[in-house]
Design an enzyme around this catalytic site. Structure first.
Site, mmCIF file in Angstrom:
data_model
loop_
_atom_site.group_PDB
_atom_site.id
_atom_site.type_symbol
_atom_site.label_atom_id
_atom_site.label_comp_id
_atom_site.label_asym_id
_atom_site.label_seq_id
_atom_site.Cartn_x
_atom_site.Cartn_y
_atom_site.Cartn_z
ATOM 1 N NE ARG A 146 27.688 18.693 46.701
ATOM 2 C CZ ARG A 146 27.402 17.418 46.947
ATOM 3 N NH1 ARG A 146 28.403 16.526 47.008
ATOM 4 N NH2 ARG A 146 26.155 17.004 47.126
ATOM 5 C CE LYS A 170 26.716 20.233 49.918
ATOM 6 N NZ LYS A 170 25.367 20.842 49.857
ATOM 7 C CG HIS A 241 27.175 23.934 41.634
ATOM 8 N ND1 HIS A 241 27.817 23.098 42.522
ATOM 9 C CD2 HIS A 241 25.856 23.644 41.758
ATOM 10 C CE1 HIS A 241 26.938 22.361 43.175
ATOM 11 N NE2 HIS A 241 25.733 22.669 42.717
ATOM 12 N NE ARG A 244 26.327 18.776 42.626
ATOM 13 C CZ ARG A 244 26.487 17.538 43.094
ATOM 14 N NH1 ARG A 244 27.463 16.782 42.643
ATOM 15 N NH2 ARG A 244 25.681 17.055 44.023
ATOM 16 C CG HIS A 267 21.324 15.414 44.880
ATOM 17 N ND1 HIS A 267 20.728 15.661 43.652
ATOM 18 C CD2 HIS A 267 22.231 16.409 45.049
ATOM 19 C CE1 HIS A 267 21.248 16.746 43.116
ATOM 20 N NE2 HIS A 267 22.164 17.215 43.939
ATOM 21 C CE1 TYR A 276 20.603 19.817 37.518
ATOM 22 C CE2 TYR A 276 20.243 18.237 39.272
ATOM 23 C CZ TYR A 276 20.907 19.330 38.774
ATOM 24 O OH TYR A 276 21.873 19.952 39.526
#
Length: 297
Positions: A146, A170, A241, A244, A267, A276
């Site tokens: 990110r 995150k 992004h 990514r 994730h 994806y």
């Protein structure tokens, strides 16, 4: 306790106890202040005085200015806020029913291998910034980072011997992402030849430095990506992004296990990674449409 005090307590909670990212904390705070202002404008002086009609009106008001995805985040912020306040007895009330509007998941934009190679070929590595920019693009694509993760990356988090990057993602969660040898050789060159040329480069731990020797900002990273894309002749909408998305798409198209890609991306929910696989199906459909004789008839 007034609305501002409740918001302040909630912000401390998601910052110190939940470990939310700075970007999320800022967005949630903004969402709650919008809602508090909206309530006041509609005759409600505190967060207890809400009902379904007010919530619907708030969604309609925000829809004039924001996307459905942003409105869904608004509602998520309100749900977390009310749950916190009720659980901590800051608001004596029943948990309100806060539903998010339905929105369409847009398939993420990604680059093909030709576009990646063109981008990597645009940087002028004879310049101090050129070597930095090339390494940044390499690492974004090699590791699926990110923009906040590439900004906060330090040399100490890259284990060149094990060929891994320890990414702080995150919620301050660490994950391990492999990195290929070509990227590590470029890193070695940058640390030896380019990074020491920045002023006061010893005063920050950040890997990627700006012209004044401090860590690059998110905006600066965006501008670098836009500039390199333009030089490469890529006119599609592109951001940090995008790399990514490209990282994940290329891995899955080449047979990578979905769970492994989920771990590398950081994730929490595999359903986020599954988008994806939709891109792969889209590519298959395009190939089918292009080459099947019934489509060509």
């Amino acid at each position: 306790m007034d609305n501002d005090q409740l918001i302040s307590l909630f912000m401390d909670y998601i910052s110190f106890e939940k470990g939310f990212s700075g970007h999320t904390i800022e967005a949630y705070g903004r969402d709650l202040r919008y809602f508090a202002d909206f309530l006041e404008q509609n005759g409600s002086v505190n967060f207890r005085e809400i009902n379904s009609a007010l919530l619907d009106a708030f969604i309609l008001e925000r829809a004039k200015q924001e996307s459905s995805r942003s409105i869904a985040r608004n509602m998520a912020a309100l749900r977390k806020f009310y749950r916190f306040c009720i659980n901590d007895n800051l608001l004596q009330m029943e948990m309100p029913r806060i539903l998010s509007p339905r929105f369409v998941h847009k398939l993420p934009e990604y680059l093909n291998e030709n576009e990646i190679n063109r981008l990597l070929g645009t940087a002028d590595t004879s310049r101090r910034d050129g070597l930095r920019d090339l390494l940044m693009i390499e690492m974004l694509y090699a590791c699926g980072l990110r923009v906040s993760e590439i900004r906060d990356l330090t040399p100490a988090r890259i284990d060149t011997g094990a060929e891994i990057v320890k990414v702080l993602g995150k919620g301050a969660k660490e994950r391990i992402v492999p990195v290929h040898r070509r990227c590590l050789l470029l890193l070695e060159k940058y640390l030896k030849e380019s990074r020491p040329l920045y002023p006061k480069s010893g005063s920050t731990d950040a890997l990627f430095l700006g012209k004044n020797g401090g860590a690059l900002s998110r905006i600066s990273i965006w501008k670098i990506i836009k500039k390199q894309a333009y030089r490469a002749g890529i006119r599609k909408k592109i951001s940090p992004h995008t790399f990514r998305h490209t990282f994940a798409t290329h891995l899955i198209k080449n047979g990578a296990d979905l769970r492994a890609v989920q771990e590398m991306l950081g994730h929490a929910d595999i359903s986020t990674t599954e988008i994806y696989t939709h891109l792969e199906i889209m590519d298959l459909k395009n190939q089918h449409r292009k080459y099947h004789p019934f489509y060509q008839a």
